[in-house]
Write an enzyme that holds these catalytic residues in place. Structure first.
Site, PDB file in Angstrom:
ATOM      1  N   ASP A 240       0.843  -1.194   0.000  1.00 65.09           N
ATOM      2  CA  ASP A 240       0.000   0.000   0.000  1.00 65.09           C
ATOM      3  C   ASP A 240       0.879   1.245   0.000  1.00 65.09           C
ATOM      4  O   ASP A 240       2.054   1.194   0.387  1.00 65.09           O
ATOM      5  CB  ASP A 240      -0.939   0.000   1.202  1.00 65.09           C
ATOM      6  CG  ASP A 240      -0.203   0.160   2.521  1.00 65.09           C
ATOM      7  OD1 ASP A 240       0.712  -0.645   2.775  1.00 65.09           O
ATOM      8  OD2 ASP A 240      -0.524   1.070   3.312  1.00 65.09           O
TER       9      ASP A 240
ATOM     10  N   GLU B  42       0.161  -0.578   5.841  1.00 67.91           N
ATOM     11  CA  GLU B  42       1.198   0.059   6.639  1.00 67.91           C
ATOM     12  C   GLU B  42       1.047   1.575   6.652  1.00 67.91           C
ATOM     13  O   GLU B  42       1.214   2.220   7.693  1.00 67.91           O
ATOM     14  CB  GLU B  42       2.578  -0.332   6.106  1.00 67.91           C
ATOM     15  CG  GLU B  42       3.739   0.008   7.046  1.00 67.91           C
ATOM     16  CD  GLU B  42       4.263   1.425   6.903  1.00 67.91           C
ATOM     17  OE1 GLU B  42       4.955   1.895   7.825  1.00 67.91           O
ATOM     18  OE2 GLU B  42       3.975   2.070   5.864  1.00 67.91           O
TER      19      GLU B  42
END
Length: 475
Positions: free
Chosen positions: A114, A180
């Site tokens: 991500d 994250e």
């Protein structure tokens, strides 16, 4: 910061065999164009784990990474997730395993797929989600943080398995997180749910930086983190600034006064109860720091003590957002409330819960003009430090120095990776190594994020060398 020198030949030997460094380098070079092509394809996917962005793109990112993992030879590849505290699903993580041969260790390779939102696209010199090469760098959101980390893991694994063949018995687990950049809200639950699946002897977290372009580093300390919001309210509702202004100050003005109490006149964090250390042996060059941070001429640096300590071992507080009307839509009213979000980096040894309590006490004690202050705690994470005497750390330092051709540096990082504390608590005996592909000009999280392509190639070689030596020597 300390450095470690080593004279290393182009082959190295141990009791278990000899590894040809040149063969690994040749394998990486032969497939590097393909590695870059795959990285560019990942950059094109705007997989953002924030609730306000399309979750379908995050799913597409996970599927694309899983496909690359399967192409790398992993058979056991899963896309897994856990629910958040509110019941909504967490970000999709990719987990793949190669079981260790008898007597061999297992290494877990972590990165995240991500990315941060692009922010104001007008600040970018090229499209955020179109990877573009310029002057030896690859530009695009996630090009450095952290899709290059994924590709470094996959490319190094491919090189080692090609060169060593059946002699490669090291167990390898891939763990590519999908949330994250959103604070890893389900990370601890994920570890507890899949504890046995992720168990390893060594964990390599490829989500940090190198000292500078051309000089590699092993990150040996990270600051902790707490964040949250605070609101200042003075009126029940907005009123005309001409009719009522004077006897009462507006909320943005009072919010500004409250924010100003968070630092002393020298720029040191002024919140009582926070740990601060100034024990860094070697300092960071001020001129280099100013250049790397793009500090404008004439701007005085904040705080006291060495620059390295101010970066690595002292608290640092930033206001990262303010809720107030934009200038272009402002009306002549006294605003009843204004809100700010803070990010507080914590020195190693600081308890995050104690730090959060200290922030709350400070805000309450310094409420300006009796305004109502509401404090909402946010995320919190522990600091981290590496056992640099461990076998894995020594092998990593050797591999980095060999790949770059210069001695590697042990360095602290002012940033935080809160989930590392979860790893150390869940796996107390594991050796954790924090590496990375970034450099001071990568501008992760900012416009024009980029990856130095030459250093990326070196990072792939360094990890391949580390895998090879762990395979032959063990721990």
């Amino acid at each position: 910061m300390t450095s470690m020198n080593a004279e290393i030949p182009q082959t190295f030997s141990s009791g278990s065999g000899t590894i040809n460094v040149d063969a690994l380098k040749s394998s990486i070079d032969a497939s590097f164009d393909e590695t870059m092509t795959r990285l560019k394809a990942l950059v094109a996917i705007p997989g953002i784990a924030w609730p306000s962005f399309d979750p379908a793109e995050l799913e597409r990112s996970a599927e694309a990474v899983a496909a690359l993992v399967r192409e790398s030879g992993f058979q056991d590849v899963q896309i897994l997730r856990c629910d958040k505290a509110d019941g909504n699903p967490g970000g999709p993580a990719i987990v793949a395993r190669r079981v260790a041969a008898p007597g061999k260790a297992t290494i877990l390779l972590y990165a995240h797929h991500d990315v941060q939102p692009p922010g104001d696209v007008t600040l970018w010199d090229s499209e955020p989600f179109v990877a573009e090469e310029r002057d030896g760098r690859l530009y695009g959101r996630g090009a450095a943080d952290d899709k290059a980390g994924i590709m470094a893991h996959l490319a190094s694994y491919a090189a080692v398995t090609q060169v060593l063949g059946d002699d490669f018995g090291l167990g390898v687990t891939l763990f590519f997180e999908g949330e994250e950049e959103a604070g890893s809200p389900t990370f601890r639950t994920f570890l507890e749910t899949h504890r046995e699946l992720l168990e390893a002897n060594v964990i390599v977290v490829a989500d940090s930086s190198n000292w500078k372009v051309g000089v590699p580093a092993l990150t040996t300390s990270l600051r902790g983190l707490v964040d949250g919001t605070f609101e200042v309210r003075v009126l029940d509702h907005a009123v005309h600034s001409g009719m009522f202004g004077g006897p009462v100050l507006d909320a943005p003005t009072l919010l500004s006064r409250l924010i100003a109490t968070l630092h002393d006149d020298e720029g040191n964090v002024a919140i009582e109860g926070l740990v601060a250390k100034d024990d860094v042996v070697e300092d960071v060059d001020e001129e280099q720091y100013r250049a790397d941070a793009s500090v404008l001429d004439g701007v005085r640096l904040a705080g006291n003590g060495s620059i390295a300590s101010r970066l690595w071992t002292k608290p640092a507080l930033s206001i990262i957002g303010i809720d107030a009307p934009a200038v272009d839509v402002a009306s002549n009213t006294l605003l009843p409330a204004a809100r700010a979000k803070f990010s507080l980096r914590l020195a190693p040894g600081q308890d995050p819960d104690a730090a959060m309590d200290a922030v709350g006490r400070h805000l309450e004690a310094n409420a300006p003009f009796g305004a109502k202050v509401t404090f909402v705690p946010g995320e919190r994470g522990n600091a981290f430090s590496t056992d640099t005497t461990s076998a894995a750390a020594r092998i990593a330092m050797w591999a980095l120095g060999e790949a770059w051709g210069v001695p590697a540096v042990e360095m602290g990082i002012g940033g935080s990776i809160p989930f590392i504390a979860d790893l150390t608590e869940t796996y107390p005996d594991v050796q954790i190594l924090v590496t990375g592909v970034e450099d001071p000009d990568s501008r992760a999280h900012s416009a024009n994020e980029s990856l130095h392509i030459g250093d990326f190639r070196n990072a792939v070689l360094a990890e391949a060398l580390m895998l090879a030596r762990l395979n032959t020597e063990g721990l």
